[in-house]
Each structure stands twice: as structure tokens, then as C-alpha cells.
Design a protein around this motif. Structure first.
Motif, PDB file in Angstrom:
ATOM      1  N   ASP A  17       0.835  -1.207   0.000  1.00 41.79           N
ATOM      2  CA  ASP A  17       0.000   0.000   0.000  1.00 41.79           C
ATOM      3  C   ASP A  17       0.869   1.256   0.000  1.00 41.79           C
ATOM      4  O   ASP A  17       0.533   2.254  -0.642  1.00 41.79           O
ATOM      5  CB  ASP A  17      -0.922   0.010   1.221  1.00 41.79           C
ATOM      6  N   GLU A  18       2.013   1.188   0.710  1.00 40.33           N
ATOM      7  CA  GLU A  18       2.899   2.344   0.794  1.00 40.33           C
ATOM      8  C   GLU A  18       3.447   2.733  -0.572  1.00 40.33           C
ATOM      9  O   GLU A  18       3.387   3.914  -0.962  1.00 40.33           O
ATOM     10  CB  GLU A  18       4.064   2.032   1.735  1.00 40.33           C
TER      11      GLU A  18
ATOM     12  N   SER B 150       2.360   1.756  -3.589  1.00 41.81           N
ATOM     13  CA  SER B 150       1.273   2.101  -4.512  1.00 41.81           C
ATOM     14  C   SER B 150       0.863   3.555  -4.327  1.00 41.81           C
ATOM     15  O   SER B 150       0.681   4.304  -5.290  1.00 41.81           O
ATOM     16  CB  SER B 150       0.071   1.171  -4.291  1.00 41.81           C
ATOM     17  N   ALA B 151       0.719   3.956  -3.050  1.00 40.82           N
ATOM     18  CA  ALA B 151       0.320   5.339  -2.769  1.00 40.82           C
ATOM     19  C   ALA B 151       1.405   6.322  -3.187  1.00 40.82           C
ATOM     20  O   ALA B 151       1.121   7.403  -3.719  1.00 40.82           O
ATOM     21  CB  ALA B 151       0.012   5.494  -1.277  1.00 40.82           C
TER      22      ALA B 151
ATOM     23  N   ASP C 263       1.238   6.706  -6.955  1.00 38.96           N
ATOM     24  CA  ASP C 263       0.058   7.492  -7.337  1.00 38.96           C
ATOM     25  C   ASP C 263       0.270   8.978  -7.050  1.00 38.96           C
ATOM     26  O   ASP C 263      -0.146   9.838  -7.846  1.00 38.96           O
ATOM     27  CB  ASP C 263      -1.176   6.987  -6.586  1.00 38.96           C
ATOM     28  N   ARG C 264       0.905   9.296  -5.923  1.00 41.49           N
ATOM     29  CA  ARG C 264       1.166  10.709  -5.605  1.00 41.49           C
ATOM     30  C   ARG C 264       2.122  11.327  -6.625  1.00 41.49           C
ATOM     31  O   ARG C 264       1.940  12.474  -7.047  1.00 41.49           O
ATOM     32  CB  ARG C 264       1.750  10.834  -4.192  1.00 41.49           C
TER      33      ARG C 264
ATOM     34  N   GLN D 278      -9.450   4.072 -11.151  1.00 40.60           N
ATOM     35  CA  GLN D 278      -9.037   3.296  -9.996  1.00 40.60           C
ATOM     36  C   GLN D 278      -9.132   1.818 -10.367  1.00 40.60           C
ATOM     37  O   GLN D 278     -10.189   1.342 -10.775  1.00 40.60           O
ATOM     38  CB  GLN D 278      -9.925   3.601  -8.790  1.00 40.60           C
TER      39      GLN D 278
ATOM     40  N   GLY E 286      -7.656  -3.530  -3.829  1.00 41.47           N
ATOM     41  CA  GLY E 286      -6.990  -2.423  -4.499  1.00 41.47           C
ATOM     42  C   GLY E 286      -6.713  -2.666  -5.965  1.00 41.47           C
ATOM     43  O   GLY E 286      -6.712  -1.739  -6.767  1.00 41.47           O
TER      44      GLY E 286
ATOM     45  N   ALA F  75      -7.434   3.001   1.969  1.00 45.84           N
ATOM     46  CA  ALA F  75      -6.914   4.188   1.266  1.00 45.84           C
ATOM     47  C   ALA F  75      -7.106   4.061  -0.238  1.00 45.84           C
ATOM     48  O   ALA F  75      -6.719   3.076  -0.839  1.00 45.84           O
ATOM     49  CB  ALA F  75      -5.430   4.365   1.588  1.00 45.84           C
ATOM     50  N   GLY F  76      -7.744   5.052  -0.830  1.00 49.31           N
ATOM     51  CA  GLY F  76      -7.964   5.044  -2.269  1.00 49.31           C
ATOM     52  C   GLY F  76      -9.186   4.259  -2.700  1.00 49.31           C
ATOM     53  O   GLY F  76      -9.526   4.252  -3.873  1.00 49.31           O
TER      54      GLY F  76
END
Length: 286
Positions: free
Chosen positions: A134-135, A137-138, A141-142, A170, A187, A262-263
């Protein structure tokens, strides 16, 4: 070199006059370490497109090339996306290298080429030595959300001024267990396949749907083992046959939602239903 034509070339740290006949093979690489394998890395590169080639055609050609070049290549998703108000593709895939599976997401958009009327593709690829956390991926995306293209296509720029840019796609996956009255939101396809028991999938205990509610079907890459130790196989998801029932028609009363991290924006089945109506995924044509 007989051709004296030059072009003003912008690099990260300098600008200089470059002979026009030289082909630009620039690649930017970002890693976590100076030596050895990096848990996460990112590469920005570009490639020439063929005359008149659309984004989807370039993406299809790239996928075919990777299928030929990368051992055990598996395409996880191929989604529409947006990069700085320009149409883009978001690909996720894995392949085997030195006995382990590498995992990569690659976002592709078309920009202006060096000659008038030409285009080229910009490719932003993030690679992990294991499944994307998740870290990471985020973080990817940022980074994508912060991108500003220096040479966007004229048509894309005009469209961005005329209409609001659509929200980035998404790649989440719905997994439905009617027996348990449970709807999972994962996700992406990789997470869905990893967290849903392959034996139950083989017994049709789970039904899968893409982010628009369109049905997916499992295709087993490694079959479930019937041995004493009952080893689970592995599978990927692909579009289901025409006539399969969409998620919007299978939201039965009493269904509970699992997910929404998240997301993943859903807090209730009602919000999922509203999303599917907006995405046009409430019904599938035969």
C-alpha cells in the motif's frame, strides 16, 4: 555529420544545442540504494510511436513486445487513466527474473514529438521486487498526480481547457460471495487473486468484477493440487463471456461491505450502488 541542424535540448541539469540527427534515448532512474536490488525503483523513459498510432495501439504493441521478451509475463490490468489532463494507460504486470517474480506498474501517455505533427510516448514505470505494498502504490500514485508534461499534445491541452479532467481510473476489484453475503473491495487484481482462496474460486464460491462492475472470470495459471497437502494454485482475472451478470444486478439484500481502505472510496453498499450507476456497470448486455 553533414546535417548541421540542431535543436535546443533540455536535460535535468543543463540545456545545450544537440545535432538533430542524434536520437534521444534519455532514461531517468530512481532507486532506494546505490548498489544491488532495490525494493522499489522508478524509471522514466520515452519511445517513438509509429505514424498515426493511437495511445491504445501503442499500448497493445508494448504488451505484445513484453509478452515475447519477459519470461512468465502476466498482465494484471490494463486501464484508462489520466496524466496531467492527458489520456493515459495504466498497466500492471509481473514476470519471472532470476527465480523470482518482479512486479511493475507502467503509465503511458503520448506527447508531441520532435518533428511537427509527430508524437512519442512517455513511459513512467515503477518496479517492486514483490507485490506492491500500500505504501509504494500510494507513493507512485502521488508522483503521477504531480506530473506536468512539458510537451502535451495540442488536442489534449484544448480538451483539458474545455472540460474538467476526468478522475484518474481506480483499478480496484470487487469480489462477491453470495453465500457469505459479503462484498470485498480490493486495491487491484493482484491483491484480489492473492487474498481470495484459489480453491473456493475454482468451486465458483466467488464472483469477480472490475471497477465498473463488469464481470470477470478466473483463468488458472497453476491448477489447485489434489495432493495430501492441498496446495492452492494461482489464477488471473480476465473479462467474462458476454451475457454474464453485472455486479449491479447481484447486490442482494443484507450484503455487507469489506474493504474501503486508502484510495477505495466506499463506506457502504449504497455507495457502491451509486458508483456502479455512474460507471454504467449496473447491467451487462448479452
Amino acid at each position: 555529420m553533414n546535417d548541421d541542424k540542431t535543436m535546443l535540448y533540455h536535460a535535468n541539469d543543463l540545456i545545450f544545442e544537440l545535432p538533430a540527427r542524434l536520437k534521444d534515448k534519455t532514461m531517468h532512474m530512481f532507486t532506494l540504494s546505490d548498489d544491488g536490488a532495490s525494493e522499489f525503483s522508478m524509471v522514466v523513459s520515452h519511445a517513438e510511436t509509429q505514424p498515426g498510432e493511437a495511445l491504445e495501439e501503442f499500448g497493445a504493441r508494448l504488451i505484445q513486445e513484453m509478452m515475447r521478451a519477459l519470461p512468465k509475463f502476466q498482465l494484471r490490468h490494463n486501464l484508462d487513466a489520466v496524466l496531467d489532463n492527458a489520456a493515459a494507460l495504466d498497466l500492471a504486470y509481473s514476470w519471472r527474473r532470476d527465480g523470482i517474480f518482479m512486479h511493475q506498474r507502467q503509465v503511458i501517455a503520448l506527447t508531441q514529438g520532435d518533428s511537427p505533427g509527430s508524437t512519442r510516448a512517455i513511459l513512467i514505470a515503477a518496479t517492486c521486487l514483490s507485490a506492491f505494498s500500500d505504501e509504494w502504490s500510494a507513493a507512485f500514485d502521488r508522483m503521477l498526480a504531480s506530473v506536468k508534461l512539458r510537451r502535451p499534445l495540442g488536442a489534449a491541452a484544448q480538451l483539458a481547457q474545455a472540460t474538467p479532467a476526468p478522475a484518474p481510473a481506480q483499478p480496484f476489484i470487487f469480489a462477491l460471495s453470495e453465500r457469505r453475503r459479503l462484498l470485498h473491495v480490493f486495491g487491484d487484481q493482484e491483491e484480489a487473486c492473492r487474498k481470495t482462496d484459489a480453491r473456493e474460486v475454482e468451486q465458483d464460491a466467488w464472483a469477480f468484477f472490475d471497477a465498473g462492475g463488469r464481470p470477470l472470470q478466473a483463468r488458472f495459471m497453476v491448477p489447485n493440487s489434489g495432493s495430501l497437502w492441498r496446495k492452492s494454485g494461482s489464477y488471473v482475472l480476465e473479462a467474462a463471456a458476454p451475457g454474464s451478470t453485472a455486479l449491479g444486478e447481484r447486490l442482494i439484500p443484507g450484503l455487507m461491505l469489506q474493504g474501503g481502505g486508502a484510495g477505495l472510496p466506499f463506506a457502504s453498499i449504497a455507495e457502491v450502488r451509486t458508483h456502479l450507476q455512474g460507471a454504467g456497470g449496473a447491467r451487462t448486455e448479452g
